[in-house]
Write a protein that holds these residues in place. Sequence first.
Motif: not given
Length: 114
Positions: A38-44, A51-54
């Motif tokens: 879950a931590l990795i998903r949050d980081v990603l 990077k997308s500006g969102d």
Amino acid sequence: MYTLNRTATTEMEVTSIRLERELKDKLKELSGNQGYQALIRDVLWNYVRQKSGDAQPALLRSDIRATVQAQATQEERCALTGQFIKPQESMLLGLTTSGEMVPLSLHSLDSSKN
């Protein structure tokens, strides 16, 4: 760290990634009860939003303890306003209450902002 509404694992795709054992162990330590996947998903997700500006700025002026004058060597995004800071542009590095150094635009700490 920003947490997404959780998607049921049955709606997720399995992905394999090779990590050094030490990295995986450190992630497990840092994730606590959340679990390292879950931590990795949050980081990603945070990376994708940034990077997308969102990305929504997650800091407040009161989170900044001190600043240092700096010059951007690459494009940065102000941690308070979300504004882009261009390479070679003057900026500030802000020390947060959690000990992180974050990029700040020159006028992001003006009293009329935030």
